[in-house]
Motif scaffolding. Structure first.
Motif, PDB file in Angstrom:
ATOM      1  N   ILE A 152      28.363 -98.740 -36.315  1.00  0.00           N
ATOM      2  CA  ILE A 152      27.419 -99.712 -35.757  1.00  0.00           C
ATOM      3  C   ILE A 152      28.012-100.383 -34.526  1.00  0.00           C
ATOM      4  O   ILE A 152      27.317-100.603 -33.525  1.00  0.00           O
ATOM      5  N   LEU A 153      29.307-100.695 -34.570  1.00  0.00           N
ATOM      6  CA  LEU A 153      29.982-101.288 -33.416  1.00  0.00           C
ATOM      7  C   LEU A 153      29.970-100.327 -32.231  1.00  0.00           C
ATOM      8  O   LEU A 153      29.675-100.724 -31.089  1.00  0.00           O
ATOM      9  N   VAL A 154      30.285 -99.062 -32.495  1.00  0.00           N
ATOM     10  CA  VAL A 154      30.259 -98.058 -31.433  1.00  0.00           C
ATOM     11  C   VAL A 154      28.854 -97.914 -30.865  1.00  0.00           C
ATOM     12  O   VAL A 154      28.658 -97.820 -29.647  1.00  0.00           O
ATOM     13  N   PHE A 155      27.862 -97.903 -31.747  1.00  0.00           N
ATOM     14  CA  PHE A 155      26.470 -97.798 -31.317  1.00  0.00           C
ATOM     15  C   PHE A 155      26.093 -98.981 -30.422  1.00  0.00           C
ATOM     16  O   PHE A 155      25.435 -98.818 -29.386  1.00  0.00           O
ATOM     17  N   PHE A 156      26.520-100.172 -30.805  1.00  0.00           N
ATOM     18  CA  PHE A 156      26.236-101.368 -30.006  1.00  0.00           C
ATOM     19  C   PHE A 156      26.903-101.280 -28.636  1.00  0.00           C
ATOM     20  O   PHE A 156      26.270-101.544 -27.601  1.00  0.00           O
ATOM     21  N   LEU A 157      28.191-100.903 -28.609  1.00  0.00           N
ATOM     22  CA  LEU A 157      28.913-100.809 -27.346  1.00  0.00           C
ATOM     23  C   LEU A 157      28.299 -99.747 -26.439  1.00  0.00           C
ATOM     24  O   LEU A 157      28.160 -99.950 -25.228  1.00  0.00           O
ATOM     25  N   ALA A 158      27.931 -98.608 -27.028  1.00  0.00           N
ATOM     26  CA  ALA A 158      27.323 -97.535 -26.241  1.00  0.00           C
ATOM     27  C   ALA A 158      25.971 -97.964 -25.682  1.00  0.00           C
ATOM     28  O   ALA A 158      25.646 -97.686 -24.518  1.00  0.00           O
ATOM     29  N   SER A 159      25.178 -98.651 -26.493  1.00  0.00           N
ATOM     30  CA  SER A 159      23.854 -99.100 -26.058  1.00  0.00           C
ATOM     31  C   SER A 159      23.966-100.121 -24.929  1.00  0.00           C
ATOM     32  O   SER A 159      23.278-100.028 -23.901  1.00  0.00           O
ATOM     33  N   VAL A 160      24.848-101.108 -25.103  1.00  0.00           N
ATOM     34  CA  VAL A 160      25.023-102.143 -24.088  1.00  0.00           C
ATOM     35  C   VAL A 160      25.615-101.548 -22.807  1.00  0.00           C
ATOM     36  O   VAL A 160      25.145-101.842 -21.691  1.00  0.00           O
ATOM     37  N   ILE A 184      21.862 -91.876 -34.763  1.00  0.00           N
ATOM     38  CA  ILE A 184      22.579 -92.942 -35.471  1.00  0.00           C
ATOM     39  C   ILE A 184      21.670 -93.903 -36.239  1.00  0.00           C
ATOM     40  O   ILE A 184      21.964 -94.243 -37.398  1.00  0.00           O
ATOM     41  N   PRO A 185      20.572 -94.420 -35.657  1.00  0.00           N
ATOM     42  CA  PRO A 185      19.728 -95.351 -36.434  1.00  0.00           C
ATOM     43  C   PRO A 185      19.233 -94.764 -37.752  1.00  0.00           C
ATOM     44  O   PRO A 185      19.213 -95.465 -38.771  1.00  0.00           O
ATOM     45  N   LYS A 186      18.828 -93.508 -37.747  1.00  0.00           N
ATOM     46  CA  LYS A 186      18.356 -92.876 -38.978  1.00  0.00           C
ATOM     47  C   LYS A 186      19.484 -92.752 -39.989  1.00  0.00           C
ATOM     48  O   LYS A 186      19.290 -92.990 -41.196  1.00  0.00           O
ATOM     49  N   ILE A 199      28.519 -89.572 -31.198  1.00  0.00           N
ATOM     50  CA  ILE A 199      28.808 -90.986 -31.389  1.00  0.00           C
ATOM     51  C   ILE A 199      29.824 -91.507 -30.370  1.00  0.00           C
ATOM     52  O   ILE A 199      29.581 -92.515 -29.691  1.00  0.00           O
ATOM     53  N   LEU A 200      30.963 -90.832 -30.241  1.00  0.00           N
ATOM     54  CA  LEU A 200      32.044 -91.355 -29.404  1.00  0.00           C
ATOM     55  C   LEU A 200      31.809 -91.158 -27.918  1.00  0.00           C
ATOM     56  O   LEU A 200      32.039 -92.076 -27.122  1.00  0.00           O
ATOM     57  N   THR A 201      31.356 -89.958 -27.522  1.00  0.00           N
ATOM     58  CA  THR A 201      31.175 -89.685 -26.093  1.00  0.00           C
ATOM     59  C   THR A 201      30.182 -90.631 -25.422  1.00  0.00           C
ATOM     60  O   THR A 201      30.448 -91.112 -24.315  1.00  0.00           O
TER      61      THR A 201
END
Length: 312
Positions: A31-39, A77-79, A279-281
């Motif tokens: 979730i943290l990675v998803f947030f950082l990637a989105s922002v 990721i959300p799913k 996720i990471l890239t």
């Protein structure tokens, strides 16, 4: 397990994380990675749109990369997070097709776009006098549209084929998203034709662009080696080597996963490798391509200065 073997058209995603506290901890990290990637990617799109100094082919391509990464990570990721937190594992037949389509579109389009970005840097460093002609805004737009269109066409072909495969017995996909190769073991027919399609597509959209990118950056590094300016040499070498590292980080797991024969693949290994390119890239791209760039940092200061002035 019996509840999964139903006549329903829905699928079951077995997921990535184990259903215990360790899995919950890993979910928080994702979730943290998803947030950082989105922002990070959203900020890059906004900066390039707002700052006229970044209205160049290089940054137009970069804004599209950020858009693709934003859609890329939002496709899977959300799913996965919802299924883990809710305790549900199901995904509808049509939902699986939609997820597969967008995932493959982003994967193929991003592979082509990264090749376009490498070509842009090759022209800028190795042929600076020809750069304005060869890399005009019109050419940049053609590259962007070509990446999206070719990626979508390839993805549509794979998705349509996957949705028309007859599935039998268990409909449990041993993955955290609807990855078509992970769906093939559930098929009631010989899928060698599709496996050949995967090999061809992976070669055209991932392997060949990766080889082209490697050749481009290799040529750039050769040119950098002969630069008279030590400062310019160091800057160009750092930029190219960093970009090449990230590109390898994206392409290598992808190519390794999709070019291997089915008998050499394992679901666990495929899921671990998928973490890198799904996720990471998307989190690393805005950091490597953008936040280490002085022009982007300058744009951040200008845009945020305007923002705070408006607040006052």
């Amino acid at each position: 397990m019996e509840s999964w073997n139903q006549t329903s058209d829905d699928f079951i995603l077995l997921g990535l994380l184990p259903p215990h506290p360790t899995g919950l901890l890993l979910l928080f990290l994702i979730i943290l990675v998803f947030f950082l990637a989105s922002v990070g990617n959203s900020a890059m799109i906004h900066l390039i749109r707002m700052d006229s100094r970044l209205h160049t082919p290089m940054y137009f391509l970069l804004s599209q990369l950020s858009l693709m990464d934003l859609m890329y990570i939002s496709t899977t990721i959300p799913k996965m997070m919802f299924n883990f937190l809710s305790g549900q594992k199901g995904i509808s037949f049509m939902g699986c097709g939609v997820q597969s389509f967008f995932f493959l579109t982003m994967a193929c389009s991003e592979g082509l776009l990264l090749a376009s970005m490498a070509y842009d840097r090759y022209l800028a460093i190795c042929h600076p006098l020809h750069y304005p002609i060869r890399m005009s805004k019109r050419m940049c737009v053609k590259m962007i549209i070509g990446s999206w269109v070719l990626g979508s066409i390839n993805s549509l072909a794979h998705t349509v084929y996957a949705l028309h495969i007859p599935y039998c017995q268990s409909r449990a996909i041993d993955h955290f998203f609807c990855d078509v190769p992970a769906m093939l073991p559930l098929a009631c027919m010989d899928t060698w034709v599709y496996e050949y399609m995967v090999f061809v597509s992976t070669s055209l959209f991932l392997l060949l662009p990766f080889l082209g990118i490697t050749a481009s950056y290799g040529r750039i590094l050769f040119a950098v080696y002969h630069m008279r300016s030590k400062e310019g040499q160091k800057k160009a070498f750092t930029t190219c080597s960093t970009h090449l590292t990230v590109v390898t980080f994206y392409y290598a797991p992808f190519v390794y996963t999709y070019l291997r024969p089915r008998n050499l693949r394992s679901p666990t290994e495929d899921k671990v490798l998928a973490v890198f390119y799904t996720i990471l890239t998307p989190m690393f791209n805005p950091i490597i391509y953008s936040l280490r760039n002085k022009e982007v940092l300058g744009a951040m200061k200008r845009v945020f200065r305007i923002f705070f002035a408006m607040k006052e």
